[in-house]
Design a protein around this motif. Structure first.
Motif, PDB file in Angstrom:
ATOM      1  N   SER A   5       0.814  -1.221   0.000  1.00  0.00           N
ATOM      2  CA  SER A   5       0.000   0.000   0.000  1.00  0.00           C
ATOM      3  C   SER A   5       0.843   1.264   0.000  1.00  0.00           C
ATOM      4  N   SER A   6       2.085   1.189   0.472  1.00  0.00           N
ATOM      5  CA  SER A   6       2.934   2.383   0.524  1.00  0.00           C
ATOM      6  C   SER A   6       3.605   2.613  -0.820  1.00  0.00           C
ATOM      7  N   PRO A   7       4.010   3.864  -1.115  1.00  0.00           N
ATOM      8  CA  PRO A   7       4.668   4.179  -2.383  1.00  0.00           C
ATOM      9  C   PRO A   7       5.935   3.342  -2.582  1.00  0.00           C
ATOM     10  N   LEU A   8       6.281   3.112  -3.838  1.00  0.00           N
ATOM     11  CA  LEU A   8       7.422   2.258  -4.156  1.00  0.00           C
ATOM     12  C   LEU A   8       8.727   2.805  -3.589  1.00  0.00           C
ATOM     13  N   TYR A   9       8.906   4.127  -3.618  1.00  0.00           N
ATOM     14  CA  TYR A   9      10.166   4.689  -3.124  1.00  0.00           C
ATOM     15  C   TYR A   9      10.351   4.431  -1.635  1.00  0.00           C
ATOM     16  N   LEU A  10       9.225   4.398  -0.875  1.00  0.00           N
ATOM     17  CA  LEU A  10       9.309   4.081   0.554  1.00  0.00           C
ATOM     18  C   LEU A  10       9.664   2.613   0.764  1.00  0.00           C
ATOM     19  N   GLN A  11       9.091   1.741  -0.063  1.00  0.00           N
ATOM     20  CA  GLN A  11       9.410   0.319   0.025  1.00  0.00           C
ATOM     21  C   GLN A  11      10.895   0.082  -0.246  1.00  0.00           C
ATOM     22  N   ILE A  12      11.411   0.796  -1.256  1.00  0.00           N
ATOM     23  CA  ILE A  12      12.821   0.633  -1.605  1.00  0.00           C
ATOM     24  C   ILE A  12      13.718   1.134  -0.478  1.00  0.00           C
ATOM     25  N   SER A  13      13.390   2.297   0.089  1.00  0.00           N
ATOM     26  CA  SER A  13      14.210   2.841   1.185  1.00  0.00           C
ATOM     27  C   SER A  13      14.199   1.903   2.388  1.00  0.00           C
ATOM     28  N   GLU A  14      13.038   1.302   2.677  1.00  0.00           N
ATOM     29  CA  GLU A  14      12.943   0.358   3.800  1.00  0.00           C
ATOM     30  C   GLU A  14      13.754  -0.902   3.511  1.00  0.00           C
ATOM     31  N   ASP A  15      13.747  -1.345   2.268  1.00  0.00           N
ATOM     32  CA  ASP A  15      14.505  -2.550   1.921  1.00  0.00           C
ATOM     33  C   ASP A  15      16.007  -2.295   2.021  1.00  0.00           C
ATOM     34  N   ILE A  16      16.450  -1.100   1.614  1.00  0.00           N
ATOM     35  CA  ILE A  16      17.871  -0.763   1.738  1.00  0.00           C
ATOM     36  C   ILE A  16      18.263  -0.695   3.216  1.00  0.00           C
ATOM     37  N   LYS A  17      17.386  -0.116   4.056  1.00  0.00           N
ATOM     38  CA  LYS A  17      17.658  -0.079   5.497  1.00  0.00           C
ATOM     39  C   LYS A  17      17.769  -1.489   6.061  1.00  0.00           C
ATOM     40  N   ARG A  18      16.903  -2.397   5.588  1.00  0.00           N
ATOM     41  CA  ARG A  18      16.938  -3.786   6.058  1.00  0.00           C
ATOM     42  C   ARG A  18      18.272  -4.437   5.688  1.00  0.00           C
ATOM     43  N   LYS A  19      18.740  -4.155   4.486  1.00  0.00           N
ATOM     44  CA  LYS A  19      20.008  -4.730   4.037  1.00  0.00           C
ATOM     45  C   LYS A  19      21.187  -4.185   4.846  1.00  0.00           C
ATOM     46  N   PRO A  32      25.095  -0.243  -4.255  1.00  0.00           N
ATOM     47  CA  PRO A  32      24.999  -0.267  -5.723  1.00  0.00           C
ATOM     48  C   PRO A  32      24.660   1.105  -6.300  1.00  0.00           C
ATOM     49  N   THR A  33      25.074   1.321  -7.523  1.00  0.00           N
ATOM     50  CA  THR A  33      24.791   2.588  -8.206  1.00  0.00           C
ATOM     51  C   THR A  33      23.297   2.721  -8.480  1.00  0.00           C
ATOM     52  N   GLU A  34      22.879   3.929  -8.854  1.00  0.00           N
ATOM     53  CA  GLU A  34      21.476   4.151  -9.171  1.00  0.00           C
ATOM     54  C   GLU A  34      21.031   3.244 -10.318  1.00  0.00           C
ATOM     55  N   GLU A  36      22.245   0.329 -11.089  1.00  0.00           N
ATOM     56  CA  GLU A  36      22.146  -1.044 -10.583  1.00  0.00           C
ATOM     57  C   GLU A  36      20.886  -1.216  -9.739  1.00  0.00           C
ATOM     58  N   LEU A  37      20.552  -0.194  -8.957  1.00  0.00           N
ATOM     59  CA  LEU A  37      19.341  -0.264  -8.128  1.00  0.00           C
ATOM     60  C   LEU A  37      18.077  -0.278  -8.996  1.00  0.00           C
ATOM     61  N   GLU A  38      18.126   0.424 -10.117  1.00  0.00           N
ATOM     62  CA  GLU A  38      16.990   0.390 -11.048  1.00  0.00           C
ATOM     63  C   GLU A  38      16.693  -1.043 -11.471  1.00  0.00           C
ATOM     64  N   LYS A  39      17.744  -1.791 -11.785  1.00  0.00           N
ATOM     65  CA  LYS A  39      17.581  -3.173 -12.216  1.00  0.00           C
ATOM     66  C   LYS A  39      17.133  -4.073 -11.055  1.00  0.00           C
ATOM     67  N   ILE A  40      17.720  -3.832  -9.866  1.00  0.00           N
ATOM     68  CA  ILE A  40      17.375  -4.657  -8.698  1.00  0.00           C
ATOM     69  C   ILE A  40      15.900  -4.519  -8.354  1.00  0.00           C
ATOM     70  N   ILE A  46      14.007   8.153 -11.183  1.00  0.00           N
ATOM     71  CA  ILE A  46      13.398   9.146 -10.282  1.00  0.00           C
ATOM     72  C   ILE A  46      12.998   8.497  -8.964  1.00  0.00           C
ATOM     73  N   THR A  47      12.405   7.302  -9.036  1.00  0.00           N
ATOM     74  CA  THR A  47      11.974   6.590  -7.827  1.00  0.00           C
ATOM     75  C   THR A  47      13.171   6.197  -6.974  1.00  0.00           C
ATOM     76  N   ILE A  48      14.226   5.705  -7.612  1.00  0.00           N
ATOM     77  CA  ILE A  48      15.439   5.321  -6.885  1.00  0.00           C
ATOM     78  C   ILE A  48      16.039   6.529  -6.178  1.00  0.00           C
ATOM     79  N   ARG A  49      16.118   7.644  -6.884  1.00  0.00           N
ATOM     80  CA  ARG A  49      16.713   8.849  -6.279  1.00  0.00           C
ATOM     81  C   ARG A  49      15.885   9.340  -5.093  1.00  0.00           C
ATOM     82  N   LYS A  50      14.576   9.243  -5.203  1.00  0.00           N
ATOM     83  CA  LYS A  50      13.710   9.676  -4.098  1.00  0.00           C
ATOM     84  C   LYS A  50      13.926   8.797  -2.877  1.00  0.00           C
ATOM     85  N   ALA A  51      14.094   7.486  -3.101  1.00  0.00           N
ATOM     86  CA  ALA A  51      14.353   6.560  -1.988  1.00  0.00           C
ATOM     87  C   ALA A  51      15.692   6.872  -1.326  1.00  0.00           C
TER      88      ALA A  51
END
Length: 238
Positions: A5-19, A32-34, A36-40, A46-51
């Motif tokens: 339910s949360s925006p994708l950029y928040l999900q990505i930021s939470e996943d990076i914090k988990r890692k 990883p670079t932006e 590389e994160l796009e592919k992951i 834009i979403t990756i940069r926001k995260a």
């Protein structure tokens, strides 16, 4: 990413914090670079940069121009309201302290030494230069300059807390007059602190006084601000 339910950029930021929490991304290492994160994550740039911006704002990540984005080390907090040694500051925060002695010798006194240490007729002073580590990371390049009467320190183990050695001899640092500024690392300072030559570093200069209000030593610390910060409690008055 799984539907959420949360925006994708928040999900990505939470996943990076988990890692980071799980140790997949280590402190002081590049993530990883932006691209590389796009592919992951199958997300747009834009979403990756926001995260990443969220994590930079929270000081979980830090950007180094032309180098990449790194996991930020938890900074050591040192209060300017207390005359507390580096060793006690680190240990009080659950960190492991270590010290490498670089130099301990009698050297010709400078005019500034004589003024700050309130000396007359002295020609030499004791200079102790050390590199201070916290959890194995070099944080402070320290130089302390004492009157020649403190030459007894040459017989001590100078890889431990200097304050503890002084206290063993009945000498108790009570207060200091400190100035803080910015310097740009010399070749030696950069090599000691593991940064590039010319990097911006904190520099503190102080004179430390004992219970009799007489100077004990004149000190200089060159500090890697990526791992260290000063705090001060200030009361506001009308």
């Amino acid at each position: 990413m799984k539907e959420h339910s949360s925006p994708l950029y928040l999900q990505i930021s939470e996943d990076i914090k988990r890692k980071i929490h799980n140790g997949e991304y280590q402190v002081n290492t590049k993530i990883p670079t932006e691209a590389e994160l796009e592919k992951i994550y199958g997300a747009s740039r834009i979403t990756i940069r926001k995260a990443l911006e969220l994590l930079v704002e929270d000081e979980i990540l830090s950007r180094k121009p032309k180098i990449g984005t790194y996991v930020t080390a938890k900074k050591i907090m040192r209060s300017l309201n207390q005359s507390m040694s580096f060793s006690k500051t680190c240990q009080g925060n659950g960190h492991v302290v270590s010290t490498v002695l670089l130099r301990a010798e009698l050297r010709e006194a400078k005019e500034r030494d004589l003024q700050c240490l309130e000396l007359e007729g002295e020609t030499h002073i004791l200079v102790i230069r050390r590199l201070r580590f916290c959890n194995g990371v070099p944080v402070i390049l320290e130089e302390n300059r004492f009157a020649k009467e403190y030459a007894f320190l040459l017989a001590e183990d100078l890889s431990i807390s200097l304050y503890s050695i002084l206290e063993k001899h009945g000498i108790y640092p009570e207060m200091s007059r400190k100035t803080i500024g910015v310097c740009y690392g010399t070749k030696e300072e950069a090599a000691c602190l593991g940064v590039s030559e010319g990097s911006a570093l904190l520099i503190t200069r102080d004179v430390v006084y004992g219970r009799d209000n007489k100077p004990i030593y004149r000190g200089k610390e060159v500090v890697n601000a990526e791992n260290f910060e000063y705090t001060i409690l200030q009361r506001n008055h009308e």
